[in-house]
Design a protein around this motif. Sequence first.
Motif, PDB file in Angstrom:
ATOM      1  N   VAL A   1      18.196  32.146  25.339  1.00  0.00           N
ATOM      2  CA  VAL A   1      17.525  31.369  25.876  1.00  0.00           C
ATOM      3  C   VAL A   1      16.223  30.793  25.467  1.00  0.00           C
ATOM      4  O   VAL A   1      15.388  31.647  25.210  1.00  0.00           O
ATOM      5  CB  VAL A   1      17.328  31.487  27.538  1.00  0.00           C
ATOM      6  N   SER A   2      15.813  29.644  25.070  1.00  0.00           N
ATOM      7  CA  SER A   2      14.519  29.404  24.691  1.00  0.00           C
ATOM      8  C   SER A   2      13.481  29.082  25.603  1.00  0.00           C
ATOM      9  O   SER A   2      13.957  28.310  26.862  1.00  0.00           O
ATOM     10  CB  SER A   2      14.637  28.133  23.791  1.00  0.00           C
ATOM     11  N   CYS A   3      12.587  29.434  25.705  1.00  0.00           N
ATOM     12  CA  CYS A   3      11.350  29.441  26.722  1.00  0.00           C
ATOM     13  C   CYS A   3      10.145  28.759  26.217  1.00  0.00           C
ATOM     14  O   CYS A   3       9.983  28.682  24.862  1.00  0.00           O
ATOM     15  CB  CYS A   3      11.007  30.827  27.177  1.00  0.00           C
ATOM     16  N   SER A   4       9.411  28.347  27.199  1.00  0.00           N
ATOM     17  CA  SER A   4       8.152  27.413  26.863  1.00  0.00           C
ATOM     18  C   SER A   4       7.151  28.166  26.485  1.00  0.00           C
ATOM     19  O   SER A   4       6.268  27.624  25.715  1.00  0.00           O
ATOM     20  CB  SER A   4       7.798  26.663  28.268  1.00  0.00           C
ATOM     21  N   ASP A   5       7.034  29.566  26.543  1.00  0.00           N
ATOM     22  CA  ASP A   5       5.895  30.398  25.830  1.00  0.00           C
ATOM     23  C   ASP A   5       6.335  30.825  24.320  1.00  0.00           C
ATOM     24  O   ASP A   5       5.870  31.878  23.960  1.00  0.00           O
ATOM     25  CB  ASP A   5       5.879  31.707  26.802  1.00  0.00           C
ATOM     26  N   ARG A   6       7.201  30.073  23.699  1.00  0.00           N
ATOM     27  CA  ARG A   6       7.330  30.269  22.474  1.00  0.00           C
ATOM     28  C   ARG A   6       8.329  31.667  22.257  1.00  0.00           C
ATOM     29  O   ARG A   6       7.771  32.681  21.141  1.00  0.00           O
ATOM     30  CB  ARG A   6       6.321  30.274  21.545  1.00  0.00           C
ATOM     31  N   THR A   7       9.087  31.777  23.149  1.00  0.00           N
ATOM     32  CA  THR A   7       9.947  32.986  22.763  1.00  0.00           C
ATOM     33  C   THR A   7      11.530  32.650  22.755  1.00  0.00           C
ATOM     34  O   THR A   7      11.783  31.440  23.503  1.00  0.00           O
ATOM     35  CB  THR A   7       9.648  34.095  23.902  1.00  0.00           C
ATOM     36  N   LEU A   8      12.491  33.554  22.249  1.00  0.00           N
ATOM     37  CA  LEU A   8      13.743  33.367  22.330  1.00  0.00           C
ATOM     38  C   LEU A   8      14.106  34.663  23.267  1.00  0.00           C
ATOM     39  O   LEU A   8      13.682  35.672  22.660  1.00  0.00           O
ATOM     40  CB  LEU A   8      14.419  33.219  21.158  1.00  0.00           C
ATOM     41  N   ARG A   9      14.671  34.475  24.386  1.00  0.00           N
ATOM     42  CA  ARG A   9      14.989  35.578  25.204  1.00  0.00           C
ATOM     43  C   ARG A   9      16.814  35.642  25.145  1.00  0.00           C
ATOM     44  O   ARG A   9      17.381  34.636  25.347  1.00  0.00           O
ATOM     45  CB  ARG A   9      14.602  35.503  26.682  1.00  0.00           C
ATOM     46  N   ILE A  10      17.071  36.969  25.162  1.00  0.00           N
ATOM     47  CA  ILE A  10      18.550  37.424  25.326  1.00  0.00           C
ATOM     48  C   ILE A  10      18.818  37.977  26.657  1.00  0.00           C
ATOM     49  O   ILE A  10      18.216  39.126  26.971  1.00  0.00           O
ATOM     50  CB  ILE A  10      19.000  37.972  24.276  1.00  0.00           C
ATOM     51  N   PHE A  11      19.719  37.448  27.360  1.00  0.00           N
ATOM     52  CA  PHE A  11      19.736  37.869  28.536  1.00  0.00           C
ATOM     53  C   PHE A  11      21.547  38.323  28.719  1.00  0.00           C
ATOM     54  O   PHE A  11      22.453  37.722  28.138  1.00  0.00           O
ATOM     55  CB  PHE A  11      19.794  36.855  29.731  1.00  0.00           C
TER      56      PHE A  11
END
Length: 451
Positions: free
Chosen positions: A391-401
């Motif tokens: 998932v792409s987030c607005s804080d300039r990170t890619l997070r994996i759930f």
Amino acid sequence: MGCSASAGNVRESKCPPCRRSIAPTLGSPLRNSPAVSNKDETVPEAPIKNINVATEEEEQYSNCVISHSATSTTDTEHDTSTTLRRKVRRFARRSCRLSREIDLAIRKDSCSTFTFGDFCVGLPNLPTELLSNCEDAVLRSFSVHNLIGHTTHVRCICALPNSELFASCAAGQSVVTIANAATGDTLRTLAGHGDCVSCVCVSHPDASRMLTSSRDGAMVLWDVVTASQLHVFEHQMHVTCCCFSPDARHAVSGCQDEVCRVWDLQSGLEVTTFAEHGGPVLSACFSVDGASILSSDHHQIKHWDAFSALCLRTIDLQGKSPQCSQFSAEGDSIIAVDSKSLHIWESHSGDLLRSLEASTLTSFENPKKDQKLRFLLCQCCPSPFTYYIAVSCSDRTLRIFHCLTGEEHLVVPCKGVVSCVSGVPMPGDPTAARVLFGDSHGNVYVLILRR
């Protein structure tokens, strides 16, 4: 036009001074990480204060120090290490369900360090035999490096199966480049659209053909090897998205005229149309068996039969706009994100299985401030990590759930906001997968996941 890519800013996860590859990276340990020193200095082991212990084993565990490289040892750094150690231990207890065995593993002397840019954090090595017995701990380690892909933000990206190649296009550009994910070298360019490209898709599993859609009202079928056009499918308005069927015999296109169309790629004829959207089509994709299609506009998600165009169900997000939607890799779930939530539905019944709110996450850029995160897009990870969602987030990170538990397993900080994601299994390695994503600064990132 995209510039020639070159490898740069390679970040390896190693353990100084022996340069040993790291073991699993759990949770998101980067937020409160201590500073990195230019010298390899070892912090002497010392008990960490202010720890509540209940058993003798936990008291012994409290003497374990998470090592890191630093110019000096301060109380603040000790407090940071304490927080990180507690997070690691809490995650291990919850996910592996082997609390005593994990305690014994953590008390061993061997430790690893994860480094990313200016961040460095130490993590205990969890033995393979423990993680192999845990269904929630499939993702054990990763590596990431970035390429200078384009001069402006990356509009779309698509990894080619069974190879190290990927196709990408920059915003406002009418050409698609095919480059090597390992070296960053551009191999060929696909030019022929009269306006900027909006979507790229590659046929599976041979990757011999490619579909591109554009604002010029055309969806083009390409030969990947020769970079020549095989067929042009004309539309009256901007073609927003396109996708191959699993057998690569048909394709679906979404258009700004609020209509989805299914095409026969051999004859070039339109098979059927679906015109029940109330706005421009944002995304469209086939199910795993190719029998149905999932498409979305600014208000609703439609699940419909691919050849009869009969609407099977409508998913209404109650005023929220879906950023993107797709089937899970197994085909049993429908996944979508709006700006505030990640949703997972059962594909056959339409029942909501899980929702993850962005407001429950901590911003990577300002962890101590009340900064509200937004979800931008999502992508199912490739095999063997089919239960993970990027998932792409607005804080300039890619997070994996993890899609079953909702656990956040990985946070990858980027130089810009992630604008597109794609992934394929690693050729010749059933235990690894490659995830590629581009950001708003033109960078392309290559993330290797391993179990």
